[in-house]
Design a protein around this motif. Structure first.
Motif, PDB file in Angstrom:
ATOM      1  N   ASP A  69     -22.676 -24.432 -25.382  1.00 24.08           N
ATOM      2  CA  ASP A  69     -21.789 -23.308 -25.091  1.00 24.08           C
ATOM      3  C   ASP A  69     -21.399 -22.613 -26.391  1.00 24.08           C
ATOM      4  OD1 ASP A  69     -21.755 -23.662 -22.371  1.00 24.08           O
ATOM      5  OD2 ASP A  69     -20.056 -25.044 -22.429  1.00 24.08           O
ATOM      6  N   PRO A  70     -21.004 -21.335 -26.302  1.00 23.87           N
ATOM      7  CA  PRO A  70     -20.577 -20.631 -27.521  1.00 23.87           C
ATOM      8  C   PRO A  70     -19.488 -21.370 -28.295  1.00 23.87           C
ATOM      9  CG  PRO A  70     -20.894 -19.054 -25.754  1.00 23.87           C
ATOM     10  CD  PRO A  70     -21.089 -20.417 -25.144  1.00 23.87           C
ATOM     11  N   ALA A  71     -18.561 -21.997 -27.580  1.00 28.39           N
ATOM     12  CA  ALA A  71     -17.473 -22.692 -28.272  1.00 28.39           C
ATOM     13  C   ALA A  71     -17.980 -23.895 -29.058  1.00 28.39           C
ATOM     14  CB  ALA A  71     -16.410 -23.135 -27.262  1.00 28.39           C
ATOM     15  N   GLN A  72     -19.194 -24.326 -28.756  1.00 30.89           N
ATOM     16  CA  GLN A  72     -19.754 -25.490 -29.454  1.00 30.89           C
ATOM     17  C   GLN A  72     -20.701 -25.084 -30.580  1.00 30.89           C
ATOM     18  OE1 GLN A  72     -21.413 -27.101 -25.800  1.00 30.89           O
ATOM     19  NE2 GLN A  72     -20.036 -28.854 -25.912  1.00 30.89           N
ATOM     20  N   VAL A  73     -20.862 -23.782 -30.783  1.00 28.89           N
ATOM     21  CA  VAL A  73     -21.872 -23.322 -31.731  1.00 28.89           C
ATOM     22  C   VAL A  73     -21.597 -23.830 -33.148  1.00 28.89           C
ATOM     23  CG1 VAL A  73     -22.626 -21.240 -32.965  1.00 28.89           C
ATOM     24  CG2 VAL A  73     -22.720 -21.324 -30.473  1.00 28.89           C
ATOM     25  N   THR A  74     -20.334 -23.788 -33.559  1.00 27.94           N
ATOM     26  CA  THR A  74     -20.050 -24.223 -34.938  1.00 27.94           C
ATOM     27  C   THR A  74     -20.367 -25.705 -35.105  1.00 27.94           C
ATOM     28  OG1 THR A  74     -17.742 -24.518 -34.284  1.00 27.94           O
ATOM     29  CG2 THR A  74     -18.317 -22.474 -35.396  1.00 27.94           C
ATOM     30  N   ASP A  75     -20.054 -26.496 -34.102  1.00 27.93           N
ATOM     31  CA  ASP A  75     -20.379 -27.921 -34.170  1.00 27.93           C
ATOM     32  C   ASP A  75     -21.894 -28.122 -34.179  1.00 27.93           C
ATOM     33  OD1 ASP A  75     -17.737 -28.520 -34.207  1.00 27.93           O
ATOM     34  OD2 ASP A  75     -17.634 -29.375 -32.195  1.00 27.93           O
ATOM     35  N   PHE A  76     -22.552 -27.315 -33.375  1.00 21.85           N
ATOM     36  CA  PHE A  76     -24.008 -27.412 -33.288  1.00 21.85           C
ATOM     37  C   PHE A  76     -24.648 -27.125 -34.652  1.00 21.85           C
ATOM     38  CE2 PHE A  76     -28.053 -25.165 -32.651  1.00 21.85           C
ATOM     39  CZ  PHE A  76     -28.782 -26.148 -31.996  1.00 21.85           C
ATOM     40  N   ILE A  77     -24.194 -26.055 -35.292  1.00 24.69           N
ATOM     41  CA  ILE A  77     -24.762 -25.703 -36.601  1.00 24.69           C
ATOM     42  C   ILE A  77     -24.425 -26.778 -37.635  1.00 24.69           C
ATOM     43  CG2 ILE A  77     -24.705 -24.017 -38.475  1.00 24.69           C
ATOM     44  CD1 ILE A  77     -24.219 -21.844 -36.369  1.00 24.69           C
ATOM     45  N   ALA A  78     -23.206 -27.299 -37.525  1.00 24.85           N
ATOM     46  CA  ALA A  78     -22.814 -28.347 -38.475  1.00 24.85           C
ATOM     47  C   ALA A  78     -23.713 -29.571 -38.333  1.00 24.85           C
ATOM     48  CB  ALA A  78     -21.350 -28.734 -38.253  1.00 24.85           C
ATOM     49  N   LEU A  79     -24.066 -29.905 -37.109  1.00 23.42           N
ATOM     50  CA  LEU A  79     -24.930 -31.068 -36.871  1.00 23.42           C
ATOM     51  C   LEU A  79     -26.363 -30.784 -37.292  1.00 23.42           C
ATOM     52  CD1 LEU A  79     -23.742 -32.228 -33.337  1.00 23.42           C
ATOM     53  CD2 LEU A  79     -23.615 -33.559 -35.448  1.00 23.42           C
ATOM     54  N   ARG A  80     -26.853 -29.640 -36.874  1.00 23.29           N
ATOM     55  CA  ARG A  80     -28.249 -29.302 -37.097  1.00 23.29           C
ATOM     56  C   ARG A  80     -28.511 -28.952 -38.549  1.00 23.29           C
ATOM     57  NH1 ARG A  80     -29.840 -23.434 -35.508  1.00 23.29           N
ATOM     58  NH2 ARG A  80     -28.537 -23.232 -37.347  1.00 23.29           N
ATOM     59  N   GLY A  81     -27.510 -28.351 -39.175  1.00 23.56           N
ATOM     60  CA  GLY A  81     -27.691 -27.865 -40.536  1.00 23.56           C
ATOM     61  C   GLY A  81     -28.166 -26.425 -40.545  1.00 23.56           C
ATOM     62  N   ASP A  82     -27.954 -25.768 -41.662  1.00 22.46           N
ATOM     63  CA  ASP A  82     -28.380 -24.379 -41.809  1.00 22.46           C
ATOM     64  C   ASP A  82     -28.666 -24.127 -43.275  1.00 22.46           C
ATOM     65  OD1 ASP A  82     -28.802 -21.695 -41.908  1.00 22.46           O
ATOM     66  OD2 ASP A  82     -27.091 -21.170 -40.643  1.00 22.46           O
ATOM     67  N   PRO A  83     -29.926 -24.248 -43.674  1.00 27.47           N
ATOM     68  CA  PRO A  83     -30.283 -24.135 -45.096  1.00 27.47           C
ATOM     69  C   PRO A  83     -29.806 -22.830 -45.724  1.00 27.47           C
ATOM     70  CG  PRO A  83     -32.152 -24.915 -43.807  1.00 27.47           C
ATOM     71  CD  PRO A  83     -31.081 -24.526 -42.829  1.00 27.47           C
ATOM     72  N   SER A  84     -29.822 -21.733 -44.949  1.00 26.64           N
ATOM     73  CA  SER A  84     -29.447 -20.451 -45.543  1.00 26.64           C
ATOM     74  C   SER A  84     -27.973 -20.429 -45.942  1.00 26.64           C
ATOM     75  CB  SER A  84     -29.739 -19.310 -44.556  1.00 26.64           C
ATOM     76  OG  SER A  84     -28.887 -19.402 -43.431  1.00 26.64           O
ATOM     77  N   ASP A  85     -27.154 -21.255 -45.295  1.00 23.20           N
ATOM     78  CA  ASP A  85     -25.750 -21.351 -45.664  1.00 23.20           C
ATOM     79  C   ASP A  85     -25.454 -22.634 -46.435  1.00 23.20           C
ATOM     80  OD1 ASP A  85     -24.673 -18.999 -44.876  1.00 23.20           O
ATOM     81  OD2 ASP A  85     -24.006 -19.681 -42.899  1.00 23.20           O
ATOM     82  N   LYS A  86     -26.510 -23.333 -46.839  1.00 25.61           N
ATOM     83  CA  LYS A  86     -26.364 -24.589 -47.592  1.00 25.61           C
ATOM     84  C   LYS A  86     -25.569 -25.627 -46.798  1.00 25.61           C
ATOM     85  CE  LYS A  86     -26.720 -22.658 -52.279  1.00 25.61           C
ATOM     86  NZ  LYS A  86     -26.768 -21.220 -51.942  1.00 25.61           N
ATOM     87  N   ILE A  87     -25.778 -25.631 -45.496  1.00 26.69           N
ATOM     88  CA  ILE A  87     -25.131 -26.650 -44.662  1.00 26.69           C
ATOM     89  C   ILE A  87     -26.165 -27.740 -44.396  1.00 26.69           C
ATOM     90  CG2 ILE A  87     -24.169 -27.113 -42.375  1.00 26.69           C
ATOM     91  CD1 ILE A  87     -23.137 -24.178 -42.485  1.00 26.69           C
ATOM     92  N   PRO A  88     -25.891 -28.947 -44.874  1.00 30.63           N
ATOM     93  CA  PRO A  88     -26.927 -29.984 -44.832  1.00 30.63           C
ATOM     94  C   PRO A  88     -27.245 -30.491 -43.432  1.00 30.63           C
ATOM     95  CG  PRO A  88     -24.844 -30.902 -45.620  1.00 30.63           C
ATOM     96  CD  PRO A  88     -24.637 -29.416 -45.483  1.00 30.63           C
ATOM     97  N   GLY A  89     -26.268 -30.474 -42.545  1.00 30.23           N
ATOM     98  CA  GLY A  89     -26.486 -31.056 -41.223  1.00 30.23           C
ATOM     99  C   GLY A  89     -26.320 -32.560 -41.262  1.00 30.23           C
ATOM    100  N   ALA A  90     -26.295 -33.140 -40.086  1.00 27.74           N
ATOM    101  CA  ALA A  90     -26.131 -34.592 -40.001  1.00 27.74           C
ATOM    102  C   ALA A  90     -27.488 -35.263 -40.112  1.00 27.74           C
ATOM    103  CB  ALA A  90     -25.453 -34.963 -38.687  1.00 27.74           C
ATOM    104  N   ARG A  91     -27.518 -36.376 -40.803  1.00 26.34           N
ATOM    105  CA  ARG A  91     -28.771 -37.065 -41.051  1.00 26.34           C
ATOM    106  C   ARG A  91     -29.433 -37.453 -39.727  1.00 26.34           C
ATOM    107  NH1 ARG A  91     -28.730 -42.596 -44.350  1.00 26.34           N
ATOM    108  NH2 ARG A  91     -27.293 -42.952 -42.641  1.00 26.34           N
ATOM    109  N   GLY A  92     -30.690 -37.074 -39.596  1.00 34.13           N
ATOM    110  CA  GLY A  92     -31.456 -37.496 -38.423  1.00 34.13           C
ATOM    111  C   GLY A  92     -31.160 -36.728 -37.146  1.00 34.13           C
ATOM    112  N   ILE A  93     -30.369 -35.667 -37.243  1.00 32.38           N
ATOM    113  CA  ILE A  93     -30.040 -34.912 -36.031  1.00 32.38           C
ATOM    114  C   ILE A  93     -30.572 -33.487 -36.154  1.00 32.38           C
ATOM    115  CG2 ILE A  93     -28.192 -34.004 -34.574  1.00 32.38           C
ATOM    116  CD1 ILE A  93     -26.517 -36.404 -35.314  1.00 32.38           C
TER     117      ILE A  93
END
Lengths: 392, 67
Positions: A69-93
């Motif tokens: 859901d849209p409300a979960q997008v920030t959590d989703f990106i945090a887990l998945r990671g986003d190289p363009s924003d230098k967000i590493p993501g959670a290991r193995g997810i």
């Protein structure tokens, strides 16, 4: 062009979209930043530049692309990671596993609470994009909807400063805790509970990263409610009236859980939870007067069981007698309930208690039409009884 | 102290007949918060959606001024 230290352009988009929605309108947010998918609601659509013309990102499209859901997008990106924003993501997810986990747990916070991460380091890594310490501002995921806008409304609170957190006392901070989903989840047909009370300019300080507070474990609701009653609320699928005042629908349980979660968070950090539905009429096994779960009562019990605070006082200055909170603690000397309310008045149980000192209950009924502050000043029976319980 | 902060005692609230002003809520919030060393608050009622945001802001002021 608007500039404000600590805010990104998308924060202004977020604030503008939220204001428009709160005013009953719809918004199209044109941005190439996929973080903006978090802003999507029934009334807010993101226009994303794409080959062949901009793509319209609505709620279904967010779910189709991310599986959340849209409300979960920030959590989703945090887990998945986003190289363009230098967000590493959670290991193995990766994206698929991230969406599965969020479907299962609801939020990153819930995953943390359930000990879903292999190590503390993994959890911190996943949470790091949510931190709001300034230095990580450029990678912060959660849009700050409190950015000050021009025009009427958005600046009404401007002279209070643009901080999400304001000094409480002695350098402490008062957090304002709310969630944009309150607007959509529990929309009654007739009562005045249609809009998010924090969404409209005068109290725009919902704190980054504290939005998705949810009573995630049933145990928190069952601090004060019967399990069978929690089941009954969770099972609501269509429009129903739980009592002559209390409308509920399929979104109600989500909103009520979120409200309880915000209240819990408020006692943890010393904050003000702006929530709907309210809670002070809710009984152990019944909804009443717009209330599903006893938000304040749950927060009080949480303060005792999780935070080790021995004695709690509840001061209720809602115009209606806080009968639910009072009933839940009536026989418990560790929680004093004080209610100031109009009397005689609904719900009809607020007459002055004949034996206030013998119980943990204090009622201060006030005749309608009076000016409460002047009256309260003279009512020595109400507030002065609180400091004797002072232990926290 | 946990404050169950309803704002329906305001003079313009459609559901009740009290006449509390924004300053009144500021003062009740201040006094409530000054009763203990730790304070939290949770919104309860308040059904005039035109006045509610300003009253919440006044209460925030009150909580924050409780020294």
């Amino acid at each position: 062009m608007r500039r404000q230290p600590g805010y990104e352009a998308d924060d202004f988009l977020a604030a503008a979209a939220e204001r428009e929605e709160a005013a009953g309108g719809t918004a199209l947010v044109a941005t190439s930043d996929r973080d903006a998918f978090q802003l999507v609601t029934e009334n807010v659509t993101v226009l994303q530049p794409a080959k062949g013309g901009p793509a319209r990102i609505d709620m279904a499209e967010v779910r189709a692309r991310y599986g959340v859901d849209p409300a979960q997008v920030t959590d989703f990106i945090a887990l998945r990671g986003d190289p363009s924003d230098k967000i590493p993501g959670a290991r193995g997810i990766g994206p698929k596993r991230g969406a599965e986990l969020l479907a299962q747990y609801g939020s990153l916070e819930a995953m943390l609470e359930e000990g879903r991460f292999a190590s503390e380091a993994d959890a911190l890594q996943a949470l790091s994009p949510h931190r709001d310490d300034g230095s990580r501002r450029s990678t912060a995921l959660v849009a700050r909807r409190d950015a000050r806008l021009g025009g009427s409304g958005g600046t009404r609170d401007g002279d209070r400063g643009n901080s999400c957190r304001a000094p409480l006392r002695g350098g402490a901070l008062l957090d304002v805790i709310s969630h944009p989903s309150f607007v959509a989840l529990h929309v009654p047909s007739t009562s005045g509970q249609r809009r998010d009370p924090g969404a409209d300019g005068a109290s725009p300080r919902a704190v980054s990263g504290l939005r998705r507070r949810r009573a995630r474990s049933r145990a928190q609701l069952e601090l004060v409610h019967d399990p069978a009653y929690v089941d009954a609320i969770q099972a609501i699928e269509g429009d129903v009236w739980l009592d002559p005042d209390t409308y509920a629908n399929a979104g109600t349980c989500g909103a009520a859980c979120l409200a309880a979660g915000c209240a819990i968070h408020a006692v943890e950090v010393g904050g003000f939870a702006l929530v709907r539905p309210p809670g002070h009429h809710a009984l152990r096994d019944a909804a009443m007067g717009f209330c599903m779960f006893g938000n304040v009562a749950i927060a009080a019990r949480h303060a005792q069981t999780a935070l080790g605070i021995g004695r709690v006082a509840v001061v209720d200055f809602d115009v209606h007698h806080g009968n639910g909170t009072e009933a839940l603690f009536r026989d418990d000397p560790s929680v004093l309930t004080v209610s100031l309310h109009q009397w005689p008045f609904w719900p009809g149980r607020g007459a002055r208690d004949p034996t206030p000192r013998a119980s943990s209950t204090c009622r201060s009924p006030q005749a309608g039409g009076r000016r409460v502050p002047g009256r309260v000043r003279r009512d020595r029976r109400a507030l002065p009884s609180v400091p004797s319980s002072r232990n926290s | 102290v946990i404050v169950a902060a309803g704002f329906d005692a305001h003079r313009d609230d459609p559901l009740a007949e009290m006449r509390v002003s924004a300053d009144g809520f500021r003062e009740m919030a201040r006094r409530s918060a000054s009763l203990a060393s730790r304070t939290a608050a949770v919104l309860e009622g308040g059904y005039n959606l035109e006045t509610l945001p300003g009253l919440v802001a006044a209460a925030l002021d009150g909580f924050e001024s409780a020294a």
